[in-house]
Write an enzyme that holds these catalytic residues in place. Structure first.
Site, PDB file in Angstrom:
ATOM      1  N   LYS A   1       0.701  -1.309   0.080  1.00 40.89           N
ATOM      2  CA  LYS A   1       0.019   0.090  -0.007  1.00 40.89           C
ATOM      3  C   LYS A   1       1.074   1.330  -0.002  1.00 40.89           C
ATOM      4  O   LYS A   1       0.427   2.364  -0.903  1.00 40.89           O
ATOM      5  CB  LYS A   1      -0.974   0.126   1.123  1.00 40.89           C
ATOM      6  CG  LYS A   1      -1.865  -0.876   1.129  1.00 40.89           C
ATOM      7  CD  LYS A   1      -2.792  -0.954   2.364  1.00 40.89           C
ATOM      8  CE  LYS A   1      -2.210  -0.824   3.928  1.00 40.89           C
ATOM      9  NZ  LYS A   1      -1.610  -1.980   4.292  1.00 40.89           N
TER      10      LYS A   1
ATOM     11  N   ARG B   1      -8.330   1.460  10.037  1.00 40.15           N
ATOM     12  CA  ARG B   1      -7.915   0.223  10.212  1.00 40.15           C
ATOM     13  C   ARG B   1      -9.198  -0.771  10.899  1.00 40.15           C
ATOM     14  O   ARG B   1      -8.997  -2.066  11.025  1.00 40.15           O
ATOM     15  CB  ARG B   1      -6.655   0.111  11.168  1.00 40.15           C
ATOM     16  CG  ARG B   1      -5.692  -0.249  10.336  1.00 40.15           C
ATOM     17  CD  ARG B   1      -4.619  -0.892  11.004  1.00 40.15           C
ATOM     18  NE  ARG B   1      -3.345  -1.402  10.763  1.00 40.15           N
ATOM     19  CZ  ARG B   1      -2.386  -0.894  10.570  1.00 40.15           C
ATOM     20  NH1 ARG B   1      -2.596   0.468   9.898  1.00 40.15           N
ATOM     21  NH2 ARG B   1      -0.992  -1.072  10.536  1.00 40.15           N
TER      22      ARG B   1
ATOM     23  N   ARG C   1      11.388  -5.816   3.640  1.00 37.02           N
ATOM     24  CA  ARG C   1      11.199  -4.320   3.506  1.00 37.02           C
ATOM     25  C   ARG C   1      12.363  -3.664   4.131  1.00 37.02           C
ATOM     26  O   ARG C   1      12.647  -3.767   5.207  1.00 37.02           O
ATOM     27  CB  ARG C   1       9.672  -4.044   3.917  1.00 37.02           C
ATOM     28  CG  ARG C   1       9.190  -2.644   3.727  1.00 37.02           C
ATOM     29  CD  ARG C   1       7.702  -2.795   3.893  1.00 37.02           C
ATOM     30  NE  ARG C   1       7.182  -2.763   5.095  1.00 37.02           N
ATOM     31  CZ  ARG C   1       5.762  -2.885   5.452  1.00 37.02           C
ATOM     32  NH1 ARG C   1       5.280  -2.297   4.262  1.00 37.02           N
ATOM     33  NH2 ARG C   1       5.355  -2.885   6.344  1.00 37.02           N
TER      34      ARG C   1
ATOM     35  N   ARG D   1      12.007  -1.838   9.741  1.00 38.26           N
ATOM     36  CA  ARG D   1      11.044  -1.525  10.651  1.00 38.26           C
ATOM     37  C   ARG D   1      11.034  -2.711  11.937  1.00 38.26           C
ATOM     38  O   ARG D   1      10.892  -3.947  11.600  1.00 38.26           O
ATOM     39  CB  ARG D   1       9.626  -1.317  10.149  1.00 38.26           C
ATOM     40  CG  ARG D   1       9.495   0.121   9.483  1.00 38.26           C
ATOM     41  CD  ARG D   1       8.373   0.016   8.501  1.00 38.26           C
ATOM     42  NE  ARG D   1       7.199  -0.520   9.200  1.00 38.26           N
ATOM     43  CZ  ARG D   1       5.840  -0.460   8.421  1.00 38.26           C
ATOM     44  NH1 ARG D   1       5.854   0.190   7.576  1.00 38.26           N
ATOM     45  NH2 ARG D   1       4.985  -0.946   9.040  1.00 38.26           N
TER      46      ARG D   1
ATOM     47  N   ARG E   1       0.696  -8.960  13.613  1.00 41.28           N
ATOM     48  CA  ARG E   1       0.227  -8.171  12.976  1.00 41.28           C
ATOM     49  C   ARG E   1      -0.862  -8.767  11.745  1.00 41.28           C
ATOM     50  O   ARG E   1      -1.932  -8.046  11.536  1.00 41.28           O
ATOM     51  CB  ARG E   1       1.074  -7.408  12.182  1.00 41.28           C
ATOM     52  CG  ARG E   1       1.900  -6.487  12.981  1.00 41.28           C
ATOM     53  CD  ARG E   1       3.139  -5.831  12.335  1.00 41.28           C
ATOM     54  NE  ARG E   1       2.721  -4.921  11.314  1.00 41.28           N
ATOM     55  CZ  ARG E   1       3.384  -4.347  10.205  1.00 41.28           C
ATOM     56  NH1 ARG E   1       4.713  -5.099  10.044  1.00 41.28           N
ATOM     57  NH2 ARG E   1       3.180  -3.479   9.487  1.00 41.28           N
TER      58      ARG E   1
HETATM   59  P1  AMP Z   1       1.622   0.483   9.431  1.00 39.40           P
HETATM   60  O1  AMP Z   1       2.584   1.001   9.117  1.00 39.40           O
HETATM   61  O2  AMP Z   1       0.028   0.910   9.045  1.00 39.40           O
HETATM   62  O3  AMP Z   1       1.659  -1.104   9.299  1.00 39.40           O
HETATM   63  O4  AMP Z   1       1.230   0.516  11.061  1.00 39.40           O
HETATM   64  C1  AMP Z   1       2.330   0.206  11.819  1.00 39.40           C
HETATM   65  C2  AMP Z   1       1.592   0.123  13.064  1.00 39.40           C
HETATM   66  O5  AMP Z   1       1.216   1.176  13.818  1.00 39.40           O
HETATM   67  C3  AMP Z   1       0.491  -0.916  13.256  1.00 39.40           C
HETATM   68  O6  AMP Z   1       0.896  -2.390  13.472  1.00 39.40           O
HETATM   69  C4  AMP Z   1      -0.202  -0.508  14.452  1.00 39.40           C
HETATM   70  O7  AMP Z   1       0.282  -0.899  15.898  1.00 39.40           O
HETATM   71  C5  AMP Z   1      -0.051   1.054  14.491  1.00 39.40           C
HETATM   72  N1  AMP Z   1      -1.407   1.546  13.415  1.00 39.40           N
HETATM   73  C6  AMP Z   1      -1.120   2.278  12.441  1.00 39.40           C
HETATM   74  N2  AMP Z   1      -2.351   2.826  12.069  1.00 39.40           N
HETATM   75  C7  AMP Z   1      -3.225   2.214  12.870  1.00 39.40           C
HETATM   76  C8  AMP Z   1      -4.579   2.441  12.865  1.00 39.40           C
HETATM   77  N3  AMP Z   1      -5.252   3.268  12.102  1.00 39.40           N
HETATM   78  N4  AMP Z   1      -5.246   1.986  13.798  1.00 39.40           N
HETATM   79  C9  AMP Z   1      -4.404   1.060  15.013  1.00 39.40           C
HETATM   80  N5  AMP Z   1      -3.023   1.155  14.912  1.00 39.40           N
HETATM   81  C10 AMP Z   1      -2.552   1.528  13.887  1.00 39.40           C
END
Ligand code: AMP
Length: 252
Positions: free
Chosen positions: A41, A120, A159, A192, A203
Site C-alpha cells: 500500500k 483500520r 522491506r 522497521r 500483525r
Molecule cells: P503500518 O505502518 O500501517 O503497518 O502501522 C504500523 C503500526 O502502527 C501498526 O501495526 C499499529 O500498531 C499502528 N497503527 C497504524 N495505524 C493504525 C490504525 N489506524 N489503527 C490502529 N493502529 C494503527
C-alpha cells in the site's frame, strides 16, 4: 520516482504547517488504501502521489515519527500509541481518532489525500466518514489490495525504509540504487521493528480480525475497488489506474 512530499502537518499534527503545501487541484483525489501489512500500500500510495499530487498519509508513519524522538513533547495519547505499535498490536480506536482529528487540515487539504493504514477498523471508517461529512467532503473509493499470505510475509521481511523521507524499498522487488542506502536522502535504510518475524505474525492475525471487516464495510457502501497486488509495483499501479479510471469518478 519523485521524492515524497515532506508532510509536516501530518507527521507532527497540531499547528504544524507543511513547508511545501500541495497545489490546489480542481478535483482532489480522496482515497483509502486497504490490504494486509506488507501488501504494498505504501508503495502504491507513493506512486499515486506522483500521479495525483495528493499526499500519502500513513498513521503508522505518525507513530514511527513519534517513536524516533523527533517529536519534542509526545502527548500521553502518542506514548500509548507507540507502546501498542511496539507490541505489534493495533492502537486503540479512540487514540487513533484523536490523533487523526488533530490533523484534520490534511483531510480537508485542497490537494486531496491517500490514506494508508487508516482506517483500520470499522469504527475508524465510520468516524472518517463522519469527519469528512462534517466538512462537506466524501471518500471517492477504498482501494483493496489482495495477495496470498505467504507472499505478504516475504514482502514484509524484505522491506527496508528510509527513516528520513519514509520511502519504502524491498531487498528484491524494489532494491535501492546503492545497497542499504536511500535513493533520495542517501542515508542508511532500516528494517522497521514491526517487520521483525515475531511481530509479523501478530500483525497478520490483527489484520484478519479487525481490518478485514473494513472490506465488507466499503463493499456495502459501494466504494470498494479490489486490486490484484501480485507482480511489480508498476504492474500493480497500472491495475490501480485502470480501476480508478473505469470504476470511480475519482480524478486520477
Ligand atoms: P503500518 O505502518 O500501517 O503497518 O502501522 C504500523 C503500526 O502502527 C501498526 O501495526 C499499529 O500498531 C499502528 N497503527 C497504524 N495505524 C493504525 C490504525 N489506524 N489503527 C490502529 N493502529 C494503527
Amino acid at each position: 520516482m519523485d521524492a515524497p512530499r515532506e508532510r509536516t502537518s501530518w507527521l507532527q499534527g497540531g499547528g504544524a504547517v507543511c513547508r511545501t503545501p500541495p497545489r490546489a487541484v480542481a478535483r482532489p483525489s480522496r482515497l483509502v488504501l486497504l490490504g494486509p501489512p506488507g501488501v504494498g500500500k505504501g508503495t502504491q500510495a507513493q506512486l499515486l502521489f506522483v500521479h495525483t499530487g495528493a499526499c500519502a498519509l500513513s498513521t503508522g508513519d505518525i507513530f514511527r515519527n513519534a517513536k524516533s524522538g523527533t517529536v519534542e513533547r509526545p502527548s500521553p495519547a502518542m506514548r500509548t500509541a507507540v507502546t501498542s505499535m511496539n507490541r505489534g498490536e493495533l492502537v486503540p480506536d479512540d487514540i487513533v481518532l484523536s490523533i487523526v482529528h488533530e490533523r484534520l487540515r490534511c483531510l480537508t487539504c485542497r490537494g486531496g489525500f491517500l490514506l494508508d493504514g487508516f482506517p483500520r477498523t470499522v469504527a475508524q471508517a465510520e468516524a472518517l466518514d463522519q469527519l469528512l461529512a462534517n466538512e462537506g467532503l466524501h471518500l471517492h473509493a477504498a482501494l483493496h489490495y489482495e495477495l496470498p499470505t505467504r507472499a505478504v510475509v516475504s514482502r514484509l521481511t524484505g522491506r527496508r525504509t528510509c527513516p528520513v523521507c519514509k520511502t519504502v524499498f524491498h531487498l528484491t522487488s524494489r532494491p535501492p540504487k546503492s545497497a542499504g542506502l536511500c535513493d533520495y536522502c542517501h542515508g542508511p535504510l532500516v528494517q522497521r521493528a514491526d517487520d521483525e518475524p515475531e511481530t509479523v505474525g501478530v500483525r497478520m492475525a490483527e489484520y484478519v480480525e479487525c481490518t478485514a471487516p473494513l472490506v465488507d464495510y466499503y463493499r456495502a457502501h459501494g466504494r470498494l475497488r479490489t486490486i490484484d497486488a501480485s507482480g511489480t509495483p508498476n504492474e500493480v499501479f497500472e491495475r490501480t489506474l485502470s480501476i480508478l479510471h473505469s470504476a470511480t469518478r475519482a480524478p486520477v
